[in-house]
Motif scaffolding. Sequence first.
Motif, mmCIF file in Angstrom:
data_model
loop_
_atom_site.group_PDB
_atom_site.id
_atom_site.type_symbol
_atom_site.label_atom_id
_atom_site.label_comp_id
_atom_site.label_asym_id
_atom_site.label_seq_id
_atom_site.Cartn_x
_atom_site.Cartn_y
_atom_site.Cartn_z
ATOM 1 N N THR A 43 -24.734 -16.219 -38.631
ATOM 2 C CA THR A 43 -25.898 -15.353 -38.414
ATOM 3 C C THR A 43 -26.961 -15.665 -39.458
ATOM 4 N N ARG A 44 -28.086 -14.990 -39.371
ATOM 5 C CA ARG A 44 -29.218 -15.335 -40.239
ATOM 6 C C ARG A 44 -29.770 -14.126 -40.985
ATOM 7 N N PRO A 45 -28.949 -13.485 -41.807
ATOM 8 C CA PRO A 45 -29.486 -12.331 -42.535
ATOM 9 C C PRO A 45 -30.516 -12.765 -43.556
ATOM 10 N N HIS A 84 -25.043 -20.252 -42.664
ATOM 11 C CA HIS A 84 -26.325 -19.577 -42.461
ATOM 12 C C HIS A 84 -27.265 -20.613 -41.861
ATOM 13 N N THR A 128 -17.875 -13.415 -36.881
ATOM 14 C CA THR A 128 -18.713 -12.230 -36.734
ATOM 15 C C THR A 128 -19.980 -12.356 -37.567
ATOM 16 N N TYR A 129 -19.839 -12.809 -38.799
ATOM 17 C CA TYR A 129 -20.976 -12.862 -39.707
ATOM 18 C C TYR A 129 -21.448 -14.293 -39.946
ATOM 19 N N LEU A 157 -22.077 -13.938 -46.647
ATOM 20 C CA LEU A 157 -21.564 -14.022 -45.274
ATOM 21 C C LEU A 157 -20.064 -14.288 -45.248
ATOM 22 N N GLU A 192 -17.261 -11.948 -43.685
ATOM 23 C CA GLU A 192 -16.347 -12.451 -42.641
ATOM 24 C C GLU A 192 -14.908 -12.102 -42.965
#
Lengths: 766, 160, 288
Positions: free
Chosen positions: A11-13, A638, A7-8, A488, A492
């Motif tokens: 991703t690219r926060p 990431h 889910t996390y 992240l 998760e």
Amino acid sequence: MSDRTFTYVGTRPVRHDGMDKVTGRANYGADFSLPGMLHGVVVRSPHAHARIVSIDTHEAEAVPGVLAVVTARDIPETRAKLMLGEGALDLRDISENLLARTKVLYHGHTVAAVAATTLDAAREGAARVKVTYEVLEPVMTIEQALAANAPILHSDMITKGQHGAKAPSNVAARMELKRGDVGNGFTQADVVVEREFRTPTVHQGYIEPHACVARWGEDGRAFVWCSTQGPFAVRDQCAAVLGMDAAQVKVIPSEIGGGFGGKIVVYLEPLAVALSRKARRPVKMVMGREEVFRATGPTSGTRIRMKLGATRDGTFVAADASLYYEAGAYRGSPAGAGMMCLVAPYRIPNFVIEAFDVVVNKPKVAAYRAPGSPTASFAIESVIDELARELRLDPIDLRLKNAVVEGDAAPFGPAYGPIGLKALLEAARRHPHWKTPLAANQGRGVACGFWFNAGMNSSATVTLNMDGSAAVVTGNPDIGGTRAAQALMVSEELGIPVERIRPGVGDTDSSGYTDVTGGSRVCYATGMAVIGAAQDVREQLRARAAKIWNVDVASVTWEKGHAVPPKGAEKAEPLSVNDLAAKMTHTGGPIVGRASLYAPMAGPGFGAHICDLEVDPETGRSRVVRYTAFQDVGKAVHPSFVEGQIQGGAAQGIGWALNEEYVFDKNGVMENAGFLDYRMPVASDLPMIETVLIEVANPLHPYGVRGVGEVPIVPPLAAVANAMRDATGIRFTELPLSPPRVLAALNHEPTPVRTSDELSAVKADS
Amino acid sequence: MAKLHVHTTVNGEAAEFLCEPHETLLAALRNELGLTGTKEGCATGDCGACSILLDGRLVPSCLVLAAESQDRAVTTIEGLALGDALHPLQRKFLEHAALQCGICTPGFIVAAKALLDRQPEPTEQEARFWLAGNLCRCTGYDKIIRAVLDTAAEMRKTAV
Amino acid sequence: MQVIRYEAPRSVTDAVRLMQADPGAQILAGGTDLLVQFRAGLRRPTAFIDIKRIPELVGITLDDGGLRLGAATAAAVICEHAEVKRLWPGLVEAVRLIGSTQIQGRGTVGGNLCNASPAADTTCALIVNRATCAIAGPAGERVLPVDEFCTGPGKTALRAGEFLVALHIPRPGPRTADAYLRLIPRSEMDIAVVSAGVSVTLAPDGTCSAARVAIGAVAPTALLVAEAAGALVGSRLDETALSRAGAAASAAAKPIDDKRGTVAYRRTTAGVLTRRAARTAAARARGH
């Protein structure tokens, strides 16, 4: 594991420390001050090799404002070993590198340090430290170090691993790696290519110079603020060098402005502590750029002879190599690592590889991103390129034919687990870059690279707040974005949105023991500790839910950030992290998760790079016009920061290939100790660097993470050199490929730049 | 050796400090005014980490004497954000992951602002050559250039 | 310990007086050479005389007589001047090459010239454009052709107490254009390994009626190479003439080995750059 959907992760926060960094609020080593602080300055040797006859500090101490001067007399003599990072180092060497005791072994070697109320006064004091030297002949190259009547740097250095070695030598160690029967192997070869390669001393080039503030307290405890890749490494080195208990030293790591391996060994911190102890005031020490070049830890210059034999269809049958790595003033080059990495990407049934650790009068080398591997790769990947030409085989096909796969034995022993080398070579072959036609004066090169990636010690804690947010703390300074990755991972495991996670770097009091940020290990090993700590929190949350529902904890499941009750449980609705966090006081108290571990070695990393180079045949100038980097990253937690690691490593490798080198004069003094003439790539030197991430999950890590940070610097040296070969028809075996060297070769002139032979000739003349 | 008393404007606000005649503006900003966002990477004007704007002009503060800032306007990284709102460059650097260790970031953002002040539509080459005086060892420049070009595009849109 | 003053005179007269009163004082323009040398302990001035607040020292005037460049005008200001760029594209090329954008914001043509590095970027371009130096000092003002200004590495024709006030460049005649090229290993930032400046004038029939060629970083000062110019004059600036000019430049070069280049390399590439710069100048002159 590679089938797991995240889910996390992936991703690219925006990174959590990003705001501070784009606004200038982030505090680096030199951004810290204490009231009453003094300024410390180092006194450095003007000679590359000399005996210290005497040091007189009286005049220096009398300068108004000077409150303390320290020399080797102020620190204990020691012969112990210190565990630092991946190996044991001789504490005496670290100590004498920090403050020379009987000899100075490189130009810039520290002989004293001065603390004063102003920087000007400290510099004045430093200028008045009187040192008498007996100047000795410097040893500046491998050839000079090995010569029969070479001046000996260490009178007690006898070559380890050399059978029958008795006399003092400049060769600290000889290592060997063998497989099969090399003599027989070469008889089976249809084609044999043998070349000798040379690479110069180069520096990691971090933009932030070393900096620290130290304060000695009346209770004998020392506090150190510094820019470092490892606060525990700083603590242990300071304590060991100064004869203190580790518990008496607290180290707070600042934000770090680049390290790449060069900020693990300490150069200032024990000096600052010693000065503070003497002066009874805090002391700040900041290196200047020249000092960084002259007196920190660049990486080894090398000489590598590489011989590789193959049958007509391209199968590698035998390899024979000799690797000479300069250690600098004290033993400990990455020759052994180079030896282990040399043939790591390939199945070769017979080989003998010997490696030599050679001391010379240059600063003691420190780690630089995959230490030992880039220069080894330069040698073998250039030879493979030559073989491909002789055998008329496509360079990628030749590598694919011999590439290791899961189950193959690595040259250093264990069998490889799942690895993506073939996958990334196939991706390279399919990629449009490989097929795009070249323009005039352009050439294309490809090369592979390998790095082990480390495991080692890591600790992490995750604290849950009552509002359902969480903090994660580790002991690893964040160079590349690991805090974002850690956030992240916690997200998760717990289902908490990543913006509500606060990832932080602890100090040596507030974090469990953690080995350095380096070795491509943070996302892997510290990541495992972070995941473990988050899972610990999750277990505690399940237990709290079970208590609330009055059921057995084993029946409570966890789904999408919620504790889910068993069917039939009375009045039981799923409880979110927020729900459970709000109730923590009444269900048992605070919730803190922790994990600490020693991670097994991460799992090998492979990369392959394609480089297009355009060469101006009238000036020898070249520029990279296109670059694509393929890497097996296991799992990109990431992706933006994984891409960033690859692009940054590639850029460093390109600089190493094209323009970077330490230039020494005949007295062993570096002539280009600044960013003007130590030429790192600037923005206009490079194109966009495309990255292709292959993910072959690493079974040792819950998410499949592999270390990624170091592999990218390994392939570029040969990728660029192979492109140069393609563009000019000339095989360059010496780096850097600077314009004068390239033009001389194009014009069939003798090589212009200072080779070791020329230096020897100069020495013979003088 | 009496110190000089300098009156200047920093990030739009009146500022004053005492300095030695030979002290650089970089040192005065960091040590006298506590503005540590501007960094020293080399002290010889070769790395760009000390970049500031002096009367709107991009300069290396390590090669400006503090005394020279008398009656001039200095802009540092700390002055880029507009109140609570980040400057578009700052936002885009974060979005594009254009920083890793971050030590070069203040210098790059100030330098990029100077570029976009003069050239709202830079090409990739123009951006690269303008920023050639800012060294980065972590990123290989790729994401930095993307962030700058993307900022230019966004600022052109909002300007129209 | 160092005791240094900082002065910021507002007039040439005041600056002359300060320089005369203190022989250890040094002129501070952009500081991009002086402050680096000061930090390295190579120069120990007793005072920094900052001339940037003197109106005559900063600013660009362009009239029928030609260009007047205040010696302390920042490179960036010169490069932004559209007319100067149109009339002297080579000069602006040279000025734009002085270091990074940040250095451009500070570095001055006057400072570049007075630092007298054999590799200075502006010297060749100034020479081929027949620039003259307006100098002020205790004995009054005088003018010197720029070819005579630098006398050796780090040495100029300035006498005690003198400083450079402005540079004058005559307007180029019809069908006249210049070009400047610098050879560096990277794409930016480096000190020139070799450089070449060329100015050519075409007669109405397209032959070259006048030329000046100067090469840099291959001798203690920039060299005005009459033979190279001679190879161009009378020709149609075809490849043969350009090659002959290049060969003459290579022959005239007196380079050294150092950390930036070797004798052989500099000699060869002096010719290459001369040829290329001449080609560009020719194309510009034809385009007028």
